[in-house]
Structure formats: C-alpha cells, structure tokens
Write a protein that holds these residues in place. Sequence first.
Motif, PDB file in Angstrom:
ATOM      1  N   VAL C 244       0.827  -1.248   0.089  1.00 57.87           N
ATOM      2  CA  VAL C 244      -0.069  -0.028   0.079  1.00 57.87           C
ATOM      3  C   VAL C 244       0.959   1.350   0.218  1.00 57.87           C
ATOM      4  O   VAL C 244       1.861   1.576   0.872  1.00 57.87           O
ATOM      5  CB  VAL C 244      -0.916   0.178   1.125  1.00 57.87           C
ATOM      6  CG1 VAL C 244      -1.759   1.476   1.218  1.00 57.87           C
ATOM      7  CG2 VAL C 244      -1.605  -1.402   1.458  1.00 57.87           C
ATOM      8  N   THR C 245       0.517   2.047  -0.694  1.00 59.58           N
ATOM      9  CA  THR C 245       1.026   3.424  -0.910  1.00 59.58           C
ATOM     10  C   THR C 245      -0.073   4.521  -0.484  1.00 59.58           C
ATOM     11  O   THR C 245      -1.206   4.436  -1.202  1.00 59.58           O
ATOM     12  CB  THR C 245       1.601   3.787  -2.123  1.00 59.58           C
ATOM     13  OG1 THR C 245       2.470   2.929  -2.636  1.00 59.58           O
ATOM     14  CG2 THR C 245       2.109   5.333  -2.298  1.00 59.58           C
ATOM     15  N   VAL C 246       0.192   5.526   0.121  1.00 54.04           N
ATOM     16  CA  VAL C 246      -0.857   6.305   0.830  1.00 54.04           C
ATOM     17  C   VAL C 246      -0.478   7.935   0.099  1.00 54.04           C
ATOM     18  O   VAL C 246       0.669   8.277   0.110  1.00 54.04           O
ATOM     19  CB  VAL C 246      -0.938   6.491   2.184  1.00 54.04           C
ATOM     20  CG1 VAL C 246      -1.739   7.917   2.674  1.00 54.04           C
ATOM     21  CG2 VAL C 246      -1.496   5.525   2.882  1.00 54.04           C
ATOM     22  N   THR C 247      -1.601   8.722  -0.456  1.00 52.73           N
ATOM     23  CA  THR C 247      -1.287   9.784  -0.676  1.00 52.73           C
ATOM     24  C   THR C 247      -2.012  11.022   0.155  1.00 52.73           C
ATOM     25  O   THR C 247      -3.029  10.554   0.565  1.00 52.73           O
ATOM     26  CB  THR C 247      -1.831  10.385  -2.142  1.00 52.73           C
ATOM     27  OG1 THR C 247      -3.208  10.211  -2.142  1.00 52.73           O
ATOM     28  CG2 THR C 247      -1.253   9.460  -3.136  1.00 52.73           C
ATOM     29  N   GLU C 248      -1.230  12.080   0.683  1.00 54.39           N
ATOM     30  CA  GLU C 248      -2.000  13.158   1.743  1.00 54.39           C
ATOM     31  C   GLU C 248      -1.618  14.321   1.345  1.00 54.39           C
ATOM     32  O   GLU C 248      -0.623  14.597   0.759  1.00 54.39           O
ATOM     33  CB  GLU C 248      -1.696  12.657   3.053  1.00 54.39           C
ATOM     34  CG  GLU C 248      -2.699  12.167   4.124  1.00 54.39           C
ATOM     35  CD  GLU C 248      -3.906  13.137   4.315  1.00 54.39           C
ATOM     36  OE1 GLU C 248      -3.649  14.192   3.893  1.00 54.39           O
ATOM     37  OE2 GLU C 248      -4.870  12.526   4.713  1.00 54.39           O
ATOM     38  N   VAL C 249      -2.729  15.145   1.699  1.00 50.21           N
ATOM     39  CA  VAL C 249      -2.084  16.729   1.616  1.00 50.21           C
ATOM     40  C   VAL C 249      -1.812  17.367   2.965  1.00 50.21           C
ATOM     41  O   VAL C 249      -1.347  18.337   3.247  1.00 50.21           O
ATOM     42  CB  VAL C 249      -3.276  17.756   1.150  1.00 50.21           C
ATOM     43  CG1 VAL C 249      -3.397  17.204  -0.347  1.00 50.21           C
ATOM     44  CG2 VAL C 249      -4.878  17.517   1.731  1.00 50.21           C
ATOM     45  N   ASP C 250      -2.201  16.592   3.828  1.00 47.62           N
ATOM     46  CA  ASP C 250      -2.134  17.103   5.618  1.00 47.62           C
ATOM     47  C   ASP C 250      -0.851  16.411   5.843  1.00 47.62           C
ATOM     48  O   ASP C 250      -0.560  15.142   6.048  1.00 47.62           O
ATOM     49  CB  ASP C 250      -3.188  16.479   6.415  1.00 47.62           C
ATOM     50  CG  ASP C 250      -2.999  16.811   7.721  1.00 47.62           C
ATOM     51  OD1 ASP C 250      -1.991  17.011   8.243  1.00 47.62           O
ATOM     52  OD2 ASP C 250      -3.974  16.999   8.832  1.00 47.62           O
ATOM     53  N   LYS C 253      -0.901  13.973   9.129  1.00 52.41           N
ATOM     54  CA  LYS C 253      -1.360  12.627   9.025  1.00 52.41           C
ATOM     55  C   LYS C 253      -0.392  11.873   7.816  1.00 52.41           C
ATOM     56  O   LYS C 253      -0.320  10.640   8.058  1.00 52.41           O
ATOM     57  CB  LYS C 253      -2.825  12.619   7.882  1.00 52.41           C
ATOM     58  CG  LYS C 253      -3.722  13.146   8.879  1.00 52.41           C
ATOM     59  CD  LYS C 253      -5.095  13.306   8.123  1.00 52.41           C
ATOM     60  CE  LYS C 253      -6.217  14.040   8.944  1.00 52.41           C
ATOM     61  NZ  LYS C 253      -7.246  14.822   8.146  1.00 52.41           N
ATOM     62  N   ALA C 254       0.271  12.443   6.942  1.00 55.65           N
ATOM     63  CA  ALA C 254       1.286  11.840   6.204  1.00 55.65           C
ATOM     64  C   ALA C 254       2.523  11.199   6.888  1.00 55.65           C
ATOM     65  O   ALA C 254       2.806  10.093   6.709  1.00 55.65           O
ATOM     66  CB  ALA C 254       1.872  12.823   5.205  1.00 55.65           C
ATOM     67  N   ARG C 265       3.582   9.143  -1.242  1.00 59.85           N
ATOM     68  CA  ARG C 265       3.836   9.619  -2.280  1.00 59.85           C
ATOM     69  C   ARG C 265       2.826  10.466  -3.012  1.00 59.85           C
ATOM     70  O   ARG C 265       1.695  10.523  -2.529  1.00 59.85           O
ATOM     71  CB  ARG C 265       4.219   8.564  -3.438  1.00 59.85           C
ATOM     72  CG  ARG C 265       5.342   7.693  -3.017  1.00 59.85           C
ATOM     73  CD  ARG C 265       6.715   8.326  -3.099  1.00 59.85           C
ATOM     74  NE  ARG C 265       7.536   7.465  -3.094  1.00 59.85           N
ATOM     75  CZ  ARG C 265       8.259   6.957  -1.780  1.00 59.85           C
ATOM     76  NH1 ARG C 265       7.713   7.682  -0.587  1.00 59.85           N
ATOM     77  NH2 ARG C 265       9.145   6.212  -1.804  1.00 59.85           N
ATOM     78  N   ARG C 266       3.086  11.480  -3.779  1.00 62.93           N
ATOM     79  CA  ARG C 266       2.001  12.292  -4.637  1.00 62.93           C
ATOM     80  C   ARG C 266       1.415  11.302  -5.485  1.00 62.93           C
ATOM     81  O   ARG C 266       1.957  10.218  -6.009  1.00 62.93           O
ATOM     82  CB  ARG C 266       2.698  13.375  -5.289  1.00 62.93           C
ATOM     83  CG  ARG C 266       3.531  14.375  -4.619  1.00 62.93           C
ATOM     84  CD  ARG C 266       4.299  15.352  -5.245  1.00 62.93           C
ATOM     85  NE  ARG C 266       3.689  16.000  -6.363  1.00 62.93           N
ATOM     86  CZ  ARG C 266       3.179  17.335  -5.981  1.00 62.93           C
ATOM     87  NH1 ARG C 266       3.946  17.833  -5.168  1.00 62.93           N
ATOM     88  NH2 ARG C 266       2.351  17.896  -6.879  1.00 62.93           N
TER      89      ARG C 266
ATOM     90  N   SER D 410       6.947  12.212   0.137  1.00 63.92           N
ATOM     91  CA  SER D 410       6.313  13.218  -0.454  1.00 63.92           C
ATOM     92  C   SER D 410       4.711  13.246  -0.195  1.00 63.92           C
ATOM     93  O   SER D 410       4.073  12.690  -0.120  1.00 63.92           O
ATOM     94  CB  SER D 410       6.483  13.058  -1.914  1.00 63.92           C
ATOM     95  OG  SER D 410       7.636  12.544  -2.256  1.00 63.92           O
ATOM     96  N   LEU D 411       4.463  14.826  -0.105  1.00 63.45           N
ATOM     97  CA  LEU D 411       3.105  15.269   0.241  1.00 63.45           C
ATOM     98  C   LEU D 411       2.407  15.914  -1.024  1.00 63.45           C
ATOM     99  O   LEU D 411       3.130  16.326  -1.967  1.00 63.45           O
ATOM    100  CB  LEU D 411       3.280  16.482   1.214  1.00 63.45           C
ATOM    101  CG  LEU D 411       2.227  16.904   2.138  1.00 63.45           C
ATOM    102  CD1 LEU D 411       1.747  15.605   2.932  1.00 63.45           C
ATOM    103  CD2 LEU D 411       2.283  18.134   2.776  1.00 63.45           C
ATOM    104  N   ASP D 412       1.277  15.569  -1.099  1.00 60.17           N
ATOM    105  CA  ASP D 412       0.514  15.810  -2.418  1.00 60.17           C
ATOM    106  C   ASP D 412       0.054  17.361  -1.897  1.00 60.17           C
ATOM    107  O   ASP D 412       0.071  17.970  -0.827  1.00 60.17           O
ATOM    108  CB  ASP D 412      -0.893  14.935  -2.561  1.00 60.17           C
ATOM    109  CG  ASP D 412      -0.830  14.507  -3.873  1.00 60.17           C
ATOM    110  OD1 ASP D 412      -0.617  15.291  -4.667  1.00 60.17           O
ATOM    111  OD2 ASP D 412      -1.127  13.585  -4.263  1.00 60.17           O
ATOM    112  N   VAL D 413      -0.372  18.139  -2.932  1.00 62.38           N
ATOM    113  CA  VAL D 413      -0.748  19.359  -2.596  1.00 62.38           C
ATOM    114  C   VAL D 413      -2.172  19.692  -3.378  1.00 62.38           C
ATOM    115  O   VAL D 413      -2.595  19.156  -4.461  1.00 62.38           O
ATOM    116  CB  VAL D 413       0.074  20.477  -3.219  1.00 62.38           C
ATOM    117  CG1 VAL D 413       1.308  20.570  -1.995  1.00 62.38           C
ATOM    118  CG2 VAL D 413       0.654  20.225  -4.515  1.00 62.38           C
TER     119      VAL D 413
END
Lengths: 429, 429, 429, 429
Positions: C244-250, C253-254, C265-266, D410-413
């Motif tokens: 599993v890979t997760v994407t987050e903007v916070d 939480k990341a 990752r993005r 890496s963080l998403d935006v």
Amino acid sequence: MPSITFDDLDEGMRQVMTASGRGKLDWASSRMVVLGKLGSEIRERGHLSGRRIAMSLHPEAKTGVLALTLARAGAEVRLTTCNPLSTDDEVSLALRTFDVTPGTLEVRARKGIDRDEYFRALNWALDMSPQIVIDDGGDLVRLLHTERRDLLKDVLGGCEETTTGIHRLKAMAAEGRLDFPMMDANDCAMKHLFDNRYGTGQSTLDGIMTATNLCIAGMEAVVAGYGWCGRGIAMRLKGMGAIVTVTEVDPVKAVEAVMDGFRVRRMEDASRTASLIITATGCCDIVGENIIRGLPDGCILANSGHFDNEIDVSYLRRTAVSVKRSRRHVEDLIMPDGRRLHLLSEGRLVNLAAGQGHPVEIMDMSFAIQAAGAELIAMKGRELPKDVVPFPEDLDRRIAILKLSAMGQSLDVLTSEQERYLSSWEEGT
Amino acid sequence: MPSITFDDLDEGMRQVMTASGRGKLDWASSRMVVLGKLGSEIRERGHLSGRRIAMSLHPEAKTGVLALTLARAGAEVRLTTCNPLSTDDEVSLALRTFDVTPGTLEVRARKGIDRDEYFRALNWALDMSPQIVIDDGGDLVRLLHTERRDLLKDVLGGCEETTTGIHRLKAMAAEGRLDFPMMDANDCAMKHLFDNRYGTGQSTLDGIMTATNLCIAGMEAVVAGYGWCGRGIAMRLKGMGAIVTVTEVDPVKAVEAVMDGFRVRRMEDASRTASLIITATGCCDIVGENIIRGLPDGCILANSGHFDNEIDVSYLRRTAVSVKRSRRHVEDLIMPDGRRLHLLSEGRLVNLAAGQGHPVEIMDMSFAIQAAGAELIAMKGRELPKDVVPFPEDLDRRIAILKLSAMGQSLDVLTSEQERYLSSWEEGT
Amino acid sequence: MPSITFDDLDEGMRQVMTASGRGKLDWASSRMVVLGKLGSEIRERGHLSGRRIAMSLHPEAKTGVLALTLARAGAEVRLTTCNPLSTDDEVSLALRTFDVTPGTLEVRARKGIDRDEYFRALNWALDMSPQIVIDDGGDLVRLLHTERRDLLKDVLGGCEETTTGIHRLKAMAAEGRLDFPMMDANDCAMKHLFDNRYGTGQSTLDGIMTATNLCIAGMEAVVAGYGWCGRGIAMRLKGMGAIVTVTEVDPVKAVEAVMDGFRVRRMEDASRTASLIITATGCCDIVGENIIRGLPDGCILANSGHFDNEIDVSYLRRTAVSVKRSRRHVEDLIMPDGRRLHLLSEGRLVNLAAGQGHPVEIMDMSFAIQAAGAELIAMKGRELPKDVVPFPEDLDRRIAILKLSAMGQSLDVLTSEQERYLSSWEEGT
Amino acid sequence: MPSITFDDLDEGMRQVMTASGRGKLDWASSRMVVLGKLGSEIRERGHLSGRRIAMSLHPEAKTGVLALTLARAGAEVRLTTCNPLSTDDEVSLALRTFDVTPGTLEVRARKGIDRDEYFRALNWALDMSPQIVIDDGGDLVRLLHTERRDLLKDVLGGCEETTTGIHRLKAMAAEGRLDFPMMDANDCAMKHLFDNRYGTGQSTLDGIMTATNLCIAGMEAVVAGYGWCGRGIAMRLKGMGAIVTVTEVDPVKAVEAVMDGFRVRRMEDASRTASLIITATGCCDIVGENIIRGLPDGCILANSGHFDNEIDVSYLRRTAVSVKRSRRHVEDLIMPDGRRLHLLSEGRLVNLAAGQGHPVEIMDMSFAIQAAGAELIAMKGRELPKDVVPFPEDLDRRIAILKLSAMGQSLDVLTSEQERYLSSWEEGT
C-alpha cells in the motif's frame, strides 16, 4: 586486541563479569525447559559419559547451557566460538566456574578476536581429538578435513546447526569428501521453522535497535533473501512499522514475498532509496561495489547471514575517505563523494554481535536437537552413512509437545473415529 | 430443487445470466496470464488434440477458463462439479456458448443440486470414457475405481487438485489400489503455497463477509487446523482485526501458530467463547455433538474444508427446535435450550458457496499446473507409475517467473561468482 | 432505468425479494443490540411520539432497523436514499411490510436511479414537512436551505452522519446560513473512530473483492487520503496482503501513514505503478485527467468517499474508445492508447454499491447515536444554537459500555484510591 | 550508590565513557534534522540569549542534543534528570566537554541515584533561579510551587513533556495554583501521536528484549492502558508475534482495542495466564497486591508509565522470601508459595532504564517542540495565561513537513479548484 585468556582484566572486573555471566546462565537455564528435560534423560542413559566433544558455536548464555548440559551428562567438552564477534565475555568467564561433574568443560572464546586467534581457538578445541563435533557454519568440520586430517580416525560424527554449514557439508558429501556422519539439526522442523525465522527475526531487530537507537517505523528497509531467515526479518521489520522491500533470486520465494505484502525488486533498484539494508542470503557480494556506489546518503548496512562476506566490507573500508566508530556497533564511512554510510558490527551477524542472539526459548529447541544429535552420534556414529543425516521425525514431535506445554498452550487430539477416517479413501461427498 | 439443465429458466433470465457469465469468464481470462501463456504452448504442441478429458471441479469462472483452454487445445471436455453448492450458474450457462474449435466442451453443473443429482453428473462426465481425469477431492477417481471400473482401461491418468483428494489417493496407492498415475498438483509449491494459503484465506473471508455482513474486527474467532488453508484463514482474520484462536493436533504446527501470535487451545475450550468457528482440517467431526453442546449463543459455524463433514450438520438440524434461513447463506438454528446457532452455506466450503472462490490470480497458477498435468498425462501416462506422481520441479519455477512479471515485480539474478561460491565448501570465516 | 416504485416487478419476484429483505432486517436487528437498548428507552420516554422525521440515508438493512426503531417509538418516518446506487432493493421492499405501530414508515428508494429521480425522492421525503431530518452527506439539508425554504419553519433540527456532510454544514454555519441545529453524529468517538475506520475499512475491501474476485495479496494499491476512512482502508488492505502507498495533503497525517508502514507519495507518482487506486478524501478530482493519463494498463479505480467526484468519471467515459461492463460492478474502459482501465461502481462508494455497506455491529453504534440525536432534537431543538452541535460526552461512554458487553469483553474499574490519585498533583517521584 | 559527580571513576574509564558519549551525541545529532533546523533559526533570532533554563529530562543522547541546542542559542542551561534510572552516564559525562558558546551548559545526572540525591539534583538545577523550566513528569514545577516558591518571581514559564506531567499541571491550574504558563508539548500532534505511540512502542520492546532476551513471539502479554502509549506497546508486541490482552477503564478506548484485534479483560482475569505484564496507564496500583497474588509462576513485570507506582514494587519486595538480580535489569523474586516473579528495571520505565529511550527520529520532533516552547516562553511568557497553554497549530505542520522530507516521503498538494471545493457547501450529489 583483547587477550583470549582475559589476562588483561583486573580481578575486580573479572569477578563482576563472572557474576553477571552466571546470572545470564541461570536465567537462560530456567527458561530452557526442553533442553532441561532431554538433558536429564541423556544423562540417565549415560551414552555421553566420557565422550570428547568439541563445540564451535556462538558462546553466549544459551550455548553455555548446552555446554553445561553435555558436560553434566558426563562428556569432556571444549567450547570455542564460530565467529570472531559473537562471544559474550561474561558468559565465557562464568562458564569456567560451574561444577560439571561427572564431565569437564573448558572454554576458549572472547569477543573481538582477530582471524588468527579465531583459528588458534578452533585448533585448540580440536587438540582434544574429539569424538563428536558440534559445529555452526562448518569451520570445525572443514579444518578436520584439511589441516587436521590426522584427527579424523577418532571422530564418530557430529551435528551442524546452520543453513550455511549444511550447505557446505552437502557440497562436501556430494564430492564424496565427508569422512563422518553429520546430523542435520537445521533440517528439523523445530529448528529451521523457529530458530531461522522467529529467532533471526527478533534478534536481528534487537541488534539493529541496540546498535542504532533509530526508529524502525517508517524506515525504508531492504531485506536480501526470503529464506527462513529473511522472511523472519521481513516479518518483524513490518511488525515494527518499517516499509520493506525484498530481493530474491528464487522466483517461488519471490512470489511468496509479494503475497506477504512486500515489494520485490532487484538489489540495484531497491537499494537506491534504502535507509537500511539487511542481508540474509548465505551468498557473497550481495551488497558489492556496484550496489555500494548507488546507496543513498545515510544508508545503514547490516548482515544477519552466517559469514561476513554478504556486504563487501573490504571495498567499503578501502574506498572510504574516513572511517570512524560513532557508536559501539556503528562504523561511519565517508565516501569520496561525501555520502555517509554506516556499517553495523563490521558486517558480521548483527543479531549476535550487537544483540544477544536468538531468544532463549528458541535456542532451547535448537539446542535440545543438538544434545539429541550428540547422543545419537555417540550411540550410532559408526553405523550412520558418511553424509548429512536427518534426525528421526519423532524428535520434532517430542520437542514441540514439550514446548507447547511450556508456553501454556494446548493440543487437540484425534478421536479413534477421526484417525480411522483419515486413513480411509472411500468416504467422499 | 432446481433442474440441472436449467429448464426452469425462462429465456430472458437465461440470456441475462449467460451474458453475465460471459463477462465473468472474460474478466477472469484477461487476468489469467500464466494459464494463457502455457495454454497457447500446449495448443501448439498438440498433445491434447482429440483427448477425452473429464473434469470434476468447482465450475465457476476460473475453472471455466481452464475448461476452455483445454478444449481449445483440441480436447473433448466434459465439465461437472465436485461439490453440490459450488457452481456459478451464470458461468455454467455461459460456457455452453463459446466456440472451442478444434475441441468440444460440454457442461453439466448447477448450484444447489442434491446428492443423487451430484452423482448422476459425475457419472455423466465418466460416460465419455475419459482418457484423462481432472479431479478435486477425489470423487471422480473413486467412482472409476468402484462402480465404473469398466472404464479404467482407457484412462491414461489424471491430476488431483486438493489436499483432501491427494490424501485419499495416497491411501489408495498405499493399498496398491490406484490403477493409473495421478499427478499431484497440490504438491507443487506454486499450488499449495498460494492456492491453499492466500487463496483460501481471502476467499473464506470474502465468503463470510458476504454471507453475514458482520464485523470481523474484534470478533473472537476459532480456526480449526493450521495447515496451509488454516494458516491462510487465520492470517487474514487477523489482518481484518479478529481475535483468533487456533486448534491443532500436530504439535509442530501448533507451536508455529503460537509464534505467529495465535492462542492454541483444544476445540472444547476454544469454542466456548467463540463468535465464529471456521474448520479447515480435512478431518470429520471437528465441530461435533459434544462441541455444539457447549457453543455460546449466537455462534456462527463455517467450513472451508473440502467435505461438509467437519461440522456435524446432521446433528445440528435434527436437534434444533427451529431451522430457518435468515439470509441467503445463513441458516438459523434454535437449540432446545434457546441458544441460536448460525450455519453458513450448509457446512459446505463457505469460500465457494457464499464467496466467489479463490481470487483469479491464484487460480491462474493452480490451473496452469492442471493444464500442464493434463498434457503430461497425455504424453507419458502409460509410462508413469500407478501412484501419486509429483510434477517436475522446473514447472514451479516457470510459473513463478511468469507470475512475478505479471505482478510487476523483479527477480534478482546470481552472478557467476555467486553461483560458484554457492557450490563450494572451502571458503569459510 | 428501474421504476422507483418497483412497478416493473412481477408479484412472484416481489415476494421473493421481500422475504429476503425481511431476513436481512431480522438478522441485522438481532445483532444491533445497542440501538435495540436505546430504542426501547426512547420509545418509553415518548419524545418522538408523533414527530415527523425525514431520513436520507443509504437504505439497506441496518438503516432499515433505524427507521423501524424510530417509527416504533411513535414517529412518522419517511426514508429515502442519499445516493443513487446504495439502496438494497430487497430491504426497500421489505420495510413496507412491518407493523410499526404507534408510528408510520414510508420508503422511497431503489438502486440505480438517475439524478432526477434521486432529487424527486428527496423532495418526496421533505413533502411531509419534517420536524427532524436525518441526513447523510448534506443533500437534504441543502434542499431545505435552497429550494424548500418554505419548510424551514417546522424544522426543529437534525442529525448528520458523515464527514462530508459535517464539512458542508460547518461551511454553512460559518456563513451564518444554517437555520436549525444539526447534531454532529460524526463527532462522536463511537461514530468516527469505528464507522469511518473499521467500517469503511472492512466494507471497502468487501466491495472490491465482491466486484472483482481479484487477489488483494501482493496487489500494489494506492489509498488517497489518510483520514479515518483512508486509514481504515489502508489498514485492511495491508491486513489482506496488499502493498500500500498512501497520498495525503496534510503533513501530520502523512507522517502517521509513514510510521504505520506505508509509503507516502504524490498521486502523480504513486499512480504510475498502481494496480488499484481507492479514493477516500472528501475532495474532488483526486484521480483527474492528468492522473488518468499516467495510469498503467489494467489499473482498477474505486471510490469510498461520499460523492462520486473523487474520480473524474466523466473524463474517463468521454475519452474512452470503448466502455463496457465486464462484471456487475466493473466497467471496462479502453483508452485511445490501448490501455484498459476498470472503474468500479461508477465511481460511487464501492463499499455500498458493490458491498453491503458497513458491518452490522458498526452501524449499530452509529445509528444508536442517530436515534439519540433525533430524540435530543425532539426535546431541545428550539433551545439549541443554529449550528453544528456536538453530542453530550456521556453518550459515547454509554454506547461503548453496551457494545463492549455485547462483544463479551470486560472493562476494568478504578478503585477509589486510584480516582483520588488521578485527581491529585502533589505525588511525584 | 554511585557518586553523581562520577568521582569514583578512574581517569581511563572516564575518557572511554566520555568518548563513547560523544559518539552517541554525534550520531543522534546527525539524525535530528528538525531540531537542527529549528535550533539554527532560534539561535539567529536570539530570544534565548542569556536566558536561564533549568531542564529536568531523561539525560541521554537525544536530550543532550536539545540541551546543546539551547545552550548554543545563547542560553545558560542546567540539565538534570527526571528519573533516578534514566540517565546515560556516558552522555552525562560527554555533555561537559562541548563548546556551547555563546551559552553555558552544566549537567548533574547519573544512573542509579537514590531519592535524596535525585531531589538534590533537582534543587541544584533550580538554584540557578531559572526563567524557563523544561520539565518531564512535573517534579521541577511542583518543587517551584512548594519548597522553592522564592524562585517563582523570576520564572517566565516553561514546557512540559509528558502526559503525566500535563495531568498534574491541569490539576494545579484547575485549583488556581499554577503560577506561570506551561506550554503543553504533549498536546502537539507531532508529540503525542508519535513520541507516545511509536516512540514508547519501540523503546518498550527494545527495553524488554534487552533486559530478558526472551522470545516475544508466542508470549501471552498484558498491556495495561490503551492510551497513546499503551496502544503503541500493544501494536509493537503484536508486530513481534505476542498474544496480547489489553486492560482499560475507558470504555471507548476499550472498544478500539477490541477492534484492533486485542482481547480486553479486567487485570484480575488477564493477569492469571500472563507471561508478561506491561503497565502504561499513568495511574497507581495497576499491579497491586491482589493482582500479584494471582500471578502465574515466571511472570515478568514491566512498567512504561512515568512513575514507578504502577506496579506495587514495595509489596513485591517485602513479601518475597528471596530477591536477587539474575540479569542486569531483572530482579527475581521468590514468593512465599514458591512462585518466581521477575521485575524489570525496579518498576521504573523499562524503555529508558533497560533500553535507550525513544528512537532518535521521534525525539527529534518532541524536542523541536520543546525548543520552540522555550523560545515562545522567552518571548511571551509574561503575556500568556498562568495555565497549561497549547502550542500554535502551525508548529505541528512545520515539523511534519520537515520530518516527511527527512524520511524521503512526498506530500500531495491541493489545486486551487480543490481548495475552493473544500470550502463550499452547495455542491452535492
């Protein structure tokens, strides 16, 4: 380099260390219930009485309990190490202070000896002209088949502990060059399923945490090899929160690793973003020159395989522009391009060098097998083929039942109807 | 009871179901890349051309793809079920609509048939006088060795899929009563390590969630048996948050279960506080009368073993004061003392009856082995011993490499220096 | 499109479906012990007697039990859906057949209605001029504040179920445009810690396995969002063996995701090698045009967020050169460059559209909160601020104690000495 | 008892230990990138220049890096311990050898001091008449409010590290008895979500494995408390293969524990079959007399809570018929009925006493918060309320972004369209 006879220690320090070593041996002994039980039985049967046993193992507390068990069963025992970095000095000192009547026990081992001293110690063990050898990794057996062939005639046989040693013994046997039977402890389910997997898994994590105090959670780690050892390490890394990638050359194991939730990549790719690489393959040059060149800054290198050739330590050291020890088990290497690499325990098995070796309850099972093997060789060594010899199957069952009970768990039993059903083929849908 | 020929369906419903079945077959086919590749090669080699193959498997989408593959390779195929509840009716209908030139494909299977109809279907498959049998659980082979011995002379051999079937075949062979060679698909690493473990694990969870819509997290569950199937189920239950206790009769497996983090208890004890019991032992009477008496109110009973005798369904039904179906796959039984027990899928394998069977990618590997086995029998059936026959080892390797690539994962390769090192025994510490 | 009144069903099918729906309601009801207990108390207190309640929720079995509970407590209830794909038709039919004296219950919901029919159904629910609204996602409340402002005067207040709805309500309240109090069910620990995390986690996996029959183990999956829903999904994917890979903007939480063992990752990077992408963000355009362009062949797209705008379904469909349904919940889209992409459940919440929604025991807690909220509004709606209103804290405690006991688990209790200690500050080292 | 000034050490030993301590500080410093970055900024801003800071923390390597950072930013720093067993003597010695211009750094701490010496050390730190206090557990602040009230006038405020300390401070503030503002470091997401959970989880396991060398896999373990610390411990125990039962007094946390896959029982029941009990509650008498009476033979007791009153050590010692130390951190107690119990690290926090404290990367975040808190107090101490004061929210975000980048993640935006969407309420189904 420290003197293997501990002459450099003052008496006060020697006493403190000895007392601490005795404590460790007492503690281990109190939890090694399977070996305790089998050991009593072996002593009563008396087959080891007066036998000469040379042991080359990792001399720490659990090994000490095995050596004491064999000596108390009447054997003359010489214990030395199978690795320059894996001795627990406190245990090495303490072992000299026990009453092992009716047998004898001599020990020659210290942490941090060099290669020459290591081989002197092996030869010292062989000087007793052993009838039984207990080996881990195969160095003792190799010496007997090369430089010490004169001693072969007295040798009834022996036991080998580890995958690497068995691998070497089978190569010898295949060439017809093994001159006595070697019991394959590693082949026992109660050995390789537990020692290699749960044992290596826990002790490797223990070693790395002790060595670095770094956070395993969130670390991108690479495990080289998905044999029993590698999967133990990968499982425990995951259990501590690491992000794990596996490398393998065997496609079946590779698919297993994937379905266990691990990315599987070539080392060349996996290593580029690794914070930690752990080798457990039994093969050389896993982290070789070409891999080292691509490692990221700050990468930590550790080995849990038997020999110290899985990471190319020699290349690392001769290429680095600076080598210093930042922590007890951590060597910092500054590479010409400025990258800092960190080698744990000089590339020797990190679980023993920086940790305390496998957990007590695991070695209880492995060493119960070794004790059984020594007795078997004493009884039937001359009858057995000059080959790698499997243990009788009921030993696994015996050990498992004792261990299960020690863990407070319960086994179900088949009714006679169920046994009948399982042996029939006529009942179907 | 529904008619196995689907005569009771009106044409509209038949068309809808057929279309849906084709969709499932297309979907499965697009993801079964290993079988796809091996199937093309088998077709080109032509050994199956004109061969008569009787298949008794679970007739759902993945099985359909195997049947189509064999037929397209030129075989005359008859497919029937190996379990009264495991047919996917949509697939059973759709399979009749494909062009399988140069071979032929006939299907006779429907979900929910009774025991008589089940055996009529098996006999129908045998009526073709097969040269090759593909069996799952051993019913087809047993019929050939009992009621249909007249057909034995044409049979070259067959393949068996499952642990239970192999168990029965070995019992027959041990008595010298197996009259043709049976390839042991289950023995292949790429079968039992994956199908039995990850396959059964996922599909059992899928079946139980579909059947009950209950929360797995926090549920106290008991898994009977810690073979490959049982450990797959236990692993996935834990992965979904259940609190799992394991029962075992083999002490080695029991210790493994403990070290994997599961309590191990006797069924008698474990069942008393269980919310869910899943059997996967291959043995009868795991949840028998004495266990059922002690079950707590609300307990759910499911079976993932091959036969429906692991839970004593007959005792349950004849003792209950009320039996009704609350949900499609759930039978509510009110016991005389007021306890409500819930039986899933009539005690038949819940992963097929309430779920969709093993995941596509898993059956891709298992059925690639079956296809290879059919070809092997066609080529060498007369030469092979009348015994349970293992597959050649390189098949595992071949399948693993294809699967790994399909999963987007990469294998490392040994350098020639590494290969040389691994075959030597002289290099040590 | 099917008629929302089910006129197109013949009587036989209607009866079969109704019976099946009743079974599901009975089953759910027997396991919803917290709602059962609180419902009885509410009925006895009588505050809901004669109240008009409009409910827009996912009309499946657990929701049905809530509606029945409120009606039996004396309310006049209208139940419609909050999503075009999330109705269980069997339940929708069965709900019409219960005796709910002293209240009334009307239902208008069917799976697969279009947008117009969906809004007609919402308006039908509002036509009763509700005093209390139970909303999920905020559509009902929005209608009341826009097209149906004439009804506002009668509305005492309501409850909102989901993160997305609360998000919208807070935006309204911040602008001073919320005209009645809305109880924030999602704020309750016993709601968001369980429903959003364990509920969404299990039901999403259930939905995806049902929709695809693919193997989760070894699948490279991307979870967008690591809020309560996202982490539930990621945890269960991992528990089933996915990578599993997760994407987050916070960023907070990341970092949590990383320490829980997930790569972060993005989306742009993570999606390139994904076999499966699941969105659970509450935000639009997570898998938008630029992401879709980079998806690998065979990638599966699923959404568990409230609205169907997390994946750009419209772009997908208008760009694809071919769109067809290969399985019931799977749409195959062939892109102009030949890549096949697979959209599950039209981008609507896969756990309800392809699965059966959250597990029964989870909704038991969420709906106990909703029932308590309805009573609270009936009692104090006019006194509460026109804002998003948190529940009193002791409700969580009450529900947790009931649930714990239902699960057969036990709570420890503080002694009076311990309570005294915990309130003191003078005792230290 | 060792002298806190290390007068008993000979010069050779002192140099060896100092060198080792410097290595640990260098290693920690090289991995504490967030504190490094924030520390530089604080030094440049100059608010700490000339400030007197008294620190009572666990003086090991990471704490040392914080002390050095503050001193280098210009502060006069006195560092002592907050626990008699948690000092790393090598670090305590090494800290005295750094150039900290423009500030000063004095240290007074040693492992194994007694209660009197402990309070003498706290008072020595206060003798500098601090303007800022950095506390862990609340002893320093309590002394200032009781015996050392004369110093209060100079104190601008301080920061508190731990749940227990905050608990005590809030009790003081509630009684109006807190005389200066205390920044609540524990309230920061980047502190309690990580330090308490992943930090305590890993370091507790590390401590227990180091202390005992026992096998975690298969061990029946009880964790008392399912707060952030307790769930960290439970999660990592499970990750290492233990069979874990949780005890809780908060029903919401108890249900979470159940859904995370743990049995939840009263300590009275859970302890009866426990091989290992770990307390992490912040409350006294968790393993009190009545529990100890029912413990099984061989049970191991460890505490990870702040104070040493969670296990009733005094009862244990005065009741035992024999007390001896078998290993460095293990006390063996033989009870009158013959049971052997094993107390780790005298009941003091096992993760610091037997382990190395939290991992470096975790303390990097916690101490970055402490450094920011010290600066905040220096700037605004007089303006802040005499209460427990939360940090500004953007600090969490800042730290998380730095940490994420240090971990290579890496963080998403959000796009501007997504931001707009998230603030609107009018878009729905």
